[in-house]
Design a protein around this motif. Structure first.
Motif, short mmCIF file in Angstrom:
data_model
loop_
_atom_site.label_atom_id
_atom_site.label_comp_id
_atom_site.label_asym_id
_atom_site.label_seq_id
_atom_site.Cartn_x
_atom_site.Cartn_y
_atom_site.Cartn_z
N SER A 145 43.84 2.55 -49.33
CA SER A 145 42.89 3.66 -49.25
C SER A 145 42.47 4.13 -50.63
CB SER A 145 43.50 4.83 -48.47
OG SER A 145 44.70 5.27 -49.09
N ALA A 146 43.25 3.83 -51.66
CA ALA A 146 42.92 4.25 -53.02
C ALA A 146 41.89 3.36 -53.68
CB ALA A 146 44.18 4.31 -53.88
N GLY A 147 41.77 2.12 -53.22
CA GLY A 147 40.81 1.24 -53.85
C GLY A 147 41.01 -0.21 -53.48
N LYS A 148 40.18 -1.07 -54.08
CA LYS A 148 40.18 -2.48 -53.76
C LYS A 148 41.16 -3.26 -54.66
CE LYS A 148 37.14 -6.48 -53.26
NZ LYS A 148 35.75 -6.99 -53.24
N ASN A 149 41.90 -4.17 -54.05
CA ASN A 149 42.76 -5.12 -54.77
C ASN A 149 43.82 -4.44 -55.62
OD1 ASN A 149 41.21 -7.17 -53.69
ND2 ASN A 149 40.02 -7.50 -55.54
N LEU A 150 44.33 -3.29 -55.17
CA LEU A 150 45.32 -2.57 -55.97
C LEU A 150 46.76 -3.03 -55.69
CD1 LEU A 150 43.89 1.07 -55.93
CD2 LEU A 150 43.61 -0.71 -57.66
N VAL A 151 46.97 -3.77 -54.62
CA VAL A 151 48.30 -4.28 -54.29
C VAL A 151 48.22 -5.80 -54.20
CG1 VAL A 151 50.16 -4.33 -52.59
CG2 VAL A 151 48.93 -2.19 -53.04
N LEU A 240 36.80 -11.21 -67.32
CA LEU A 240 36.29 -11.68 -66.03
C LEU A 240 35.87 -10.52 -65.13
CD1 LEU A 240 38.91 -14.50 -65.31
CD2 LEU A 240 36.58 -14.78 -66.17
N ASN A 241 36.23 -9.30 -65.53
CA ASN A 241 35.86 -8.13 -64.74
C ASN A 241 34.52 -7.54 -65.16
OD1 ASN A 241 38.15 -7.67 -62.88
ND2 ASN A 241 39.33 -7.49 -64.77
N TYR A 242 33.72 -8.28 -65.91
CA TYR A 242 32.41 -7.79 -66.30
C TYR A 242 31.60 -7.40 -65.06
CZ TYR A 242 27.99 -7.53 -68.88
OH TYR A 242 26.82 -7.09 -69.44
N GLY A 243 31.19 -6.14 -65.00
CA GLY A 243 30.44 -5.64 -63.86
C GLY A 243 31.28 -5.20 -62.68
N HIS A 244 32.59 -5.41 -62.75
CA HIS A 244 33.44 -5.16 -61.60
C HIS A 244 33.93 -3.72 -61.47
CE1 HIS A 244 33.31 -9.46 -61.30
NE2 HIS A 244 34.17 -9.50 -60.32
N THR A 245 33.99 -2.99 -62.57
CA THR A 245 34.55 -1.64 -62.49
C THR A 245 33.68 -0.75 -61.61
OG1 THR A 245 35.53 -1.92 -64.67
CG2 THR A 245 35.39 0.32 -63.82
N LEU A 246 32.39 -0.68 -61.92
CA LEU A 246 31.49 0.04 -61.02
C LEU A 246 31.32 -0.70 -59.70
CD1 LEU A 246 29.56 2.41 -60.48
CD2 LEU A 246 27.72 1.01 -61.44
N GLY A 247 31.29 -2.03 -59.75
CA GLY A 247 31.10 -2.81 -58.53
C GLY A 247 32.16 -2.52 -57.48
N HIS A 248 33.43 -2.49 -57.88
CA HIS A 248 34.50 -2.19 -56.94
C HIS A 248 34.39 -0.76 -56.40
CE1 HIS A 248 37.51 -5.53 -58.36
NE2 HIS A 248 36.55 -5.98 -57.58
N ALA A 249 33.96 0.17 -57.26
CA ALA A 249 33.80 1.56 -56.81
C ALA A 249 32.69 1.66 -55.76
CB ALA A 249 33.49 2.46 -58.00
N GLU A 254 31.13 2.37 -50.17
CA GLU A 254 30.33 1.90 -49.04
C GLU A 254 31.20 1.31 -47.93
OE1 GLU A 254 27.15 2.33 -48.59
OE2 GLU A 254 26.82 3.30 -50.53
N GLN A 255 32.49 1.56 -48.01
CA GLN A 255 33.45 1.07 -47.00
C GLN A 255 33.31 -0.44 -46.79
OE1 GLN A 255 32.56 3.75 -43.70
NE2 GLN A 255 34.11 5.19 -44.44
N TYR A 256 33.07 -1.13 -47.91
CA TYR A 256 33.00 -2.59 -47.96
C TYR A 256 31.88 -3.18 -47.10
CZ TYR A 256 37.40 -1.62 -50.23
OH TYR A 256 38.34 -1.10 -51.08
N ARG A 257 30.86 -2.38 -46.84
CA ARG A 257 29.68 -2.91 -46.17
C ARG A 257 28.79 -3.66 -47.16
NH1 ARG A 257 30.12 2.25 -43.55
NH2 ARG A 257 28.74 3.11 -45.16
N ALA A 315 38.53 5.68 -61.93
CA ALA A 315 39.72 6.14 -62.68
C ALA A 315 40.98 5.40 -62.25
CB ALA A 315 39.90 7.64 -62.52
N VAL A 316 40.99 4.81 -61.06
CA VAL A 316 42.16 4.04 -60.63
C VAL A 316 41.90 2.54 -60.69
CG1 VAL A 316 43.10 5.86 -59.17
CG2 VAL A 316 41.48 4.24 -58.18
#
Length: 360
Positions: A145-151, A240-249, A254-257, A315-316
């Motif tokens: 629930s905190a974010g994507k790919n955190l575990v 490799l995370n270029y563009g991913h910080t905002l992208g994951h947010a 958008e609840q992964y839609r 932030a996470v």
């Protein structure tokens, strides 16, 4: 024509790229007695073909069907897989094969990483995103629930099979979304990828493009080189995370839609603006981001969630350190670096460009 890209490091393995590669899977499983084939219901026919090849080679096969896309990357789904492995008596001699896109690769890789503290896994990605990103590098994860790919865990596969035949039936929107990771590889490391796409943007949106095998192989080679030097993301791998910080947010908001690649495309526009505001990235390269992404039909704008909410999600992000936000930016083409604690006004200004509310 079949190509092999070797991922070096502590546990080297090959990524095989070509067409008609059904017979390439079993050689990557020499020690296995039983094999679990993790796949979604939508890929049942292809997974059955893979399972058939494994059975012909003498393996006992346990099919495990999981939900599609990000819905499968849940602790409960991983738990069901582990229960099934336990019921079937899987030991360290046994293995997992994932058949699917990036979400199946992430989930199945983590199931393999955690079962008995690590069993062999072979990835058979069926999307462009899976081939050039998720299946290569040993990153495995689920969402919370905190974010994507955190575990998750770092668990390199025994091999990866990129059979380009499966891309012929992939919906165009999914193929185009996968191009975001290809374009990312071009910006951070291999500009030839960008030149090939720019030579015919319309053709680039299909796997039938004459240069499709080359841009896929080049993208895999970019990732292979990086992860071979930095498996556990202690430094270099962060590029490799270029563009991913905002992208994951955006994905979480958008609840992964939103497709992952679509969100990363917007994230690259944001990152390019941050690079410009930091005084390093020139106007022409910033404009090139927008031109190449829009040229293949990827989104370059987003105005669906307030900035404050997206910032809190970032932030996470895995690259964050304490309260400090950190972003991958470019000093110039193919020269990425980490921008640590950018000023808040630079962040909000970059986001205002993404929303279309600032002059470009």
């Amino acid at each position: 024509m079949t190509a092999r890209v070797t991922v070096r490091g502590v546990a080297p393995y090959d990524v095989v790229i070509g067409r008609g590669l059904d017979d390439q899977i079993t050689p990557m499983l020499p020690a296995a007695d039983r094999v679990a084939v993790i796949h979604t219901d939508s890929l049942a026919a292809y997974a059955a073909r893979v399972a058939g090849q494994l059975r012909q080679s003498g393996f006992d096969v346990l099919p495990l069907v999981v939900p599609d896309a990000e819905a499968g990357k849940q602790l409960s789904v991983a738990g069901e897989c582990w229960e099934a492995l336990g019921a079937a008596g899987f030991t360290r001699n046994d293995a997992v094969v994932t058949v699917g896109g990036g979400a199946v690769t992430d989930l199945g890789g983590w199931v393999a990483a955690a079962w008995l503290r690590g069993v062999r896994v072979v990835h058979v990605p069926t999307t462009l995103l899976g081939m050039v990103d998720a299946a290569v590098g040993g990153k495995t994860a689920i969402n919370t629930s905190a974010g994507k790919n955190l575990v998750g865990a770092f668990h390199p596969p025994a091999g990866v099979i990129c059979d380009l035949d499966v891309l012929d039936t992939l919906p165009r929107a999914d193929y185009v979304a996968g191009l975001a990771e290809v374009i990312k590889a071009g910006f951070i490391a291999d500009p030839t990828i960008l030149q090939l796409i720019e030579s015919d943007p319309a053709a680039a949106t299909t796997p039938q493009a004459p240069f499709a095998p080359e841009i896929i192989q080049r993208s895999v080679a970019v990732k292979a080189k990086v992860v071979g030097e930095d498996l556990t993301e202690q430094g270099l791998r962060e590029i490799l995370n270029y563009g991913h910080t905002l992208g994951h947010a955006i994905e979480k908001s958008e609840q992964y839609r939103w497709r992952h690649g679509d969100a990363v495309a917007v994230g690259m526009i944001f990152a390019a603006e941050l690079g410009r505001s930091a005084g390093s990235l020139d106007d022409a390269t910033v404009a090139r981001h927008r031109a190449i992404l829009e040229g293949v039909g990827l989104p370059t704008a987003y105005d669906g969630t307030p900035w404050e909410q997206l910032r809190a999600t970032m932030a996470v992000d895995k690259k964050s350190r304490g309260t400090r936000l950190r972003f991958v930016v470019l000093d110039r083409l193919a020269a990425p670096r980490i921008l640590d604690s950018p000023p808040e006004h630079a962040l909000s200004q970059a986001f205002s460009v993404v929303t279309g509310k600032a002059a470009q």
